[in-house]
Design a protein around this motif. Sequence first.
Motif, PDB file in Angstrom:
ATOM      1  N   ALA A  25       0.835  -1.204   0.000  1.00 58.96           N
ATOM      2  CA  ALA A  25       0.000   0.000   0.000  1.00 58.96           C
ATOM      3  C   ALA A  25       0.873   1.258   0.000  1.00 58.96           C
ATOM      4  N   LYS A  26       1.957   1.259   0.755  1.00 58.41           N
ATOM      5  CA  LYS A  26       2.868   2.406   0.779  1.00 58.41           C
ATOM      6  C   LYS A  26       3.495   2.614  -0.587  1.00 58.41           C
ATOM      7  N   GLY A  27       3.923   1.540  -1.223  1.00 56.40           N
ATOM      8  CA  GLY A  27       4.506   1.653  -2.565  1.00 56.40           C
ATOM      9  C   GLY A  27       3.499   2.161  -3.581  1.00 56.40           C
ATOM     10  N   LEU A  28       2.259   1.691  -3.488  1.00 52.75           N
ATOM     11  CA  LEU A  28       1.219   2.136  -4.410  1.00 52.75           C
ATOM     12  C   LEU A  28       0.903   3.616  -4.224  1.00 52.75           C
ATOM     13  N   LEU A  29       0.775   4.057  -2.981  1.00 54.54           N
ATOM     14  CA  LEU A  29       0.492   5.471  -2.719  1.00 54.54           C
ATOM     15  C   LEU A  29       1.656   6.367  -3.139  1.00 54.54           C
ATOM     16  N   ASP A  30       2.880   5.913  -2.901  1.00 53.43           N
ATOM     17  CA  ASP A  30       4.041   6.689  -3.346  1.00 53.43           C
ATOM     18  C   ASP A  30       4.071   6.793  -4.867  1.00 53.43           C
ATOM     19  N   HIS A  31       3.701   5.728  -5.538  1.00 55.92           N
ATOM     20  CA  HIS A  31       3.676   5.739  -6.999  1.00 55.92           C
ATOM     21  C   HIS A  31       2.563   6.651  -7.528  1.00 55.92           C
ATOM     22  N   LEU A  32       1.381   6.607  -6.906  1.00 50.69           N
ATOM     23  CA  LEU A  32       0.255   7.407  -7.385  1.00 50.69           C
ATOM     24  C   LEU A  32       0.460   8.895  -7.139  1.00 50.69           C
ATOM     25  N   PHE A  33       0.911   9.270  -5.949  1.00 48.64           N
ATOM     26  CA  PHE A  33       1.028  10.675  -5.599  1.00 48.64           C
ATOM     27  C   PHE A  33       2.405  11.242  -5.905  1.00 48.64           C
ATOM     28  N   GLY A  35       4.832  12.041  -4.243  1.00 49.05           N
ATOM     29  CA  GLY A  35       5.441  12.935  -3.269  1.00 49.05           C
ATOM     30  C   GLY A  35       6.108  12.166  -2.150  1.00 49.05           C
ATOM     31  N   GLY A  36       6.701  12.930  -1.264  1.00 48.28           N
ATOM     32  CA  GLY A  36       7.348  12.330  -0.114  1.00 48.28           C
ATOM     33  C   GLY A  36       6.352  12.091   1.006  1.00 48.28           C
ATOM     34  N   PRO A  37       6.866  11.727   2.152  1.00 50.71           N
ATOM     35  CA  PRO A  37       5.969  11.438   3.281  1.00 50.71           C
ATOM     36  C   PRO A  37       5.224  12.680   3.771  1.00 50.71           C
ATOM     37  N   TRP A  38       5.799  13.891   3.594  1.00 52.08           N
ATOM     38  CA  TRP A  38       5.124  15.099   4.061  1.00 52.08           C
ATOM     39  C   TRP A  38       3.882  15.399   3.232  1.00 52.08           C
ATOM     40  N   LEU A  39       3.868  14.966   1.979  1.00 53.91           N
ATOM     41  CA  LEU A  39       2.669  15.153   1.166  1.00 53.91           C
ATOM     42  C   LEU A  39       1.513  14.337   1.740  1.00 53.91           C
ATOM     43  N   MET A  40       1.795  13.113   2.146  1.00 54.21           N
ATOM     44  CA  MET A  40       0.747  12.280   2.740  1.00 54.21           C
ATOM     45  C   MET A  40       0.289  12.861   4.074  1.00 54.21           C
ATOM     46  N   VAL A  41       1.210  13.406   4.848  1.00 56.34           N
ATOM     47  CA  VAL A  41       0.838  14.035   6.111  1.00 56.34           C
ATOM     48  C   VAL A  41      -0.083  15.223   5.849  1.00 56.34           C
ATOM     49  N   ALA A  42       0.247  16.006   4.840  1.00 61.22           N
ATOM     50  CA  ALA A  42      -0.589  17.164   4.507  1.00 61.22           C
ATOM     51  C   ALA A  42      -1.965  16.736   4.007  1.00 61.22           C
TER      52      ALA A  42
END
Length: 79
Positions: A25-33, A35-42
């Motif tokens: 799931a982390k790899g999929l979200l990183d591929h889709l968005f 961005g880095g981890p701060w993008l997901m935090v935002a």
Amino acid sequence: MGWSVLLALPLHHDEPADPTLLEWAKGLLDHLFGGGPWLMVAVLGILILALPVGVVVFYWTQHRPVGHGVPGESPENPG
């Protein structure tokens, strides 16, 4: 229902979530968005703040006062 819960217990592992699934799931979200981890935090922070604000706005739009502040007066039945 009770037996199904008891029979499913040996299928679970000690970790709170499946590490393989979390890594996928982390790899999929990183591929889709992209961005880095701060993008997901935002993004998650905006969602967490937007949900209660949306509920309050919906409440305010659904519960408007009927009259103009005069008890017993309404647009259909002026005092």
